[in-house]
Design an enzyme around this catalytic site. Structure first.
Site, short mmCIF file in Angstrom:
data_model
loop_
_atom_site.label_atom_id
_atom_site.label_comp_id
_atom_site.label_asym_id
_atom_site.label_seq_id
_atom_site.Cartn_x
_atom_site.Cartn_y
_atom_site.Cartn_z
N GLY A 207 0.82 -1.21 0.00
CA GLY A 207 0.00 0.00 0.00
C GLY A 207 0.84 1.25 0.00
N ASN A 208 0.21 2.36 0.30
CA ASN A 208 0.95 3.62 0.35
C ASN A 208 0.34 4.51 1.42
OD1 ASN A 208 -1.16 5.44 -0.94
ND2 ASN A 208 -0.94 3.85 -2.50
N ARG A 209 0.96 5.67 1.63
CA ARG A 209 0.59 6.52 2.76
C ARG A 209 -0.56 7.48 2.49
NH1 ARG A 209 4.57 6.42 6.69
NH2 ARG A 209 6.63 5.80 5.96
N SER A 210 -1.21 7.39 1.33
CA SER A 210 -2.27 8.37 1.03
C SER A 210 -3.41 8.28 2.05
CB SER A 210 -2.83 8.11 -0.38
OG SER A 210 -3.89 9.00 -0.60
N ALA A 274 -4.00 7.51 -4.90
CA ALA A 274 -2.65 7.00 -5.10
C ALA A 274 -2.80 5.52 -5.45
CB ALA A 274 -1.82 7.18 -3.84
#
Ligand code: CTP
Length: 399
Positions: A207-210, A274
């Site tokens: 995943g990502n930090r969005s 994102a």
């Protein structure tokens, strides 16, 4: 805003059902005042269910509330669609023989009439004189469209499309009484937000930090400005209520499907999410155990949703906005990456922002540079995510 939607007795009354929906979805409270003849085309139940308010043609209903005076006095806008030849005639001669004409006499706000009738009636000198007189008194006449009429015939006198009526009528409300105005009224927008999660196994993902905050601000501001908003929310906890329709998704492929489904009818698509560029090729069906040793994960490329929307637009004239989250040591470097990406992606607008430690993701503020499809800067905005969102909508509207 408080809007009175008058409906007089023409077959085009059915189109005003959609107009009512658009006005309600734009956040206005709407009271429908049909004429007795209009109720023969569309019944009171339809108007009442969709407006949430009574819909009576009669001045003798709810007498203690003095509706024949109170409704007009309390309105910010009166729009009559369709306005038949008979309604125009009664309005021009100042009659007050039903609730709608009485309301037209008491209203001190902008009044818009959308005439709809057969070409012969529209062109008759009596109607022309009534229209000229009403215009002289400051009534706004929404010009009828040309096209198919009730039967097989066609000509001038057709009721314009509900979204066009909404736009023209709402533009009459003075901007002082209408914060940021309703400049997206009648528009349908899709905003994707948050960050996708690409499963490795049932409990782990890439995943990502969005945080989704900028996307939520975009959805909320578009709604305030009158748009019908669909939010495709990738793993956002507080998305509920931020839009008219919220579609929760997890992965890139789910997000792609939701954006394509909702986007087919949209005027604007904003890809603020994102999206993972790659996903595990074969997510494990059961949890991977430590004892299995360090796992290596084969990745396959995800579709570039934004690129697809530009390559093969879902709808002619649709505005597509992309985001480019860049880390860079200097603003100039970030902008260089942004310009290259804007030219490569070819989105109508690309919002470039700096992300990284304490910047962009999860924060309450943001700073963006808006670039057009050839990489030229069209706007710069810094401030709360709501202020930045408003700047993006301003640029969309300018397009
Ligand atoms: N995006 C998308 N589909 C993807 C990846 C990204 O639609 N599979 C969209 C994002 O929603 C965003 C824009 O593309 O609007 C920019 O994403 P970004 O990851 O910055 O662009 P990339 O082309 O992946 O470039 P980079 O090499 O910097 O990752």
């Amino acid at each position: 805003m408080r809007i009175i939607l008058g409906v007089s007795g023409g077959i085009a009354a059915y189109k005003s059902v959609l107009l009512l929906r658009l006005l309600r979805e734009a956040g206005h409270s709407v009271r429908v005042i049909p004429t007795a003849a209009a109720l023969r085309f569309v019944g009171a139940a339809t108007w009442e269910a969709l407006s949430g308010e009574p819909a009576s043609a009669d001045v003798f209903d709810d007498v203690p509330g003095v509706p024949h005076v109170a409704l007009g006095q309390g309105a910010d806008l009166v729009v009559v669609a369709p306005a038949t030849a008979d309604l125009l005639s009664r309005a021009a001669s100042g009659r007050a023989d039903d609730l709608l004409t009485a309301t037209l006499l008491t209203a001190r706000c902008p009044v818009a009439l959308a005439p709809a009738m057969h070409t012969e009636m529209w062109e008759h000198p009596a109607t022309r004189t009534n229209v000229a007189l009403l215009r002289e008194r400051g009534v706004h006449i929404i010009e009828p469209a040309s096209g198919r009429l009730t039967g097989a015939d066609s000509g001038s006198g057709r009721l314009p499309e509900p979204a066009d009526i909404a736009r023209e009528a709402l533009a009459l409300i003075p901007s002082s009484s209408c914060a940021k105005s309703q400049d997206l009224a009648g528009k349908s927008v899709v905003v994707s937000a948050g960050g996708t999660r690409e499963p490795i196994d049932p409990v782990r993902w890439i995943g990502n930090r969005s945080s989704g905050k900028q996307g939520i601000a975009l959805a909320k501001t578009a709604r305030t400005r009158g748009a019908h908003v669909t939010l495709v929310a990738a793993n956002i906890e507080d998305a509920e209520g931020a839009a008219d329709v919220v579609i929760p998704v997890e992965t890139c492929l789910e997000l792609r499907q939701a954006v394509r489904d909702a986007g087919a009818a949209a005027d604007v698509i904003v890809m603020a999410a994102a999206v993972a560029d790659f996903r595990p090729a074969m997510p494990a069906a059961v949890k991977i155990k430590k004892a299995q040793g360090p796992a290596s994960i084969d990745l396959v490329e995800n579709p570039d949703i934004l690129a697809e929307l530009i390559r093969e637009p879902l709808r002619a004239g649709q505005v597509v906005v992309g985001f480019a989250a860049e880390t860079g040591d200097e603003t100039s470097e970030v902008l260089e990456y942004g310009r290259a990406k804007a030219r490569r992606k070819g989105a109508d607008l690309l919002a470039v922002n700096v992300v990284g430690e304490g910047l962009g993701f999860g924060t309450a503020t943001n700073e963006i540079w808006l670039l057009n499809a050839v990489g030229e800067q069209v706007a710069h905005a810094a401030g709360s995510k709501r202020e930045v969102a408003d700047a993006i909508w301003d640029a969309v509207i300018a397009l």
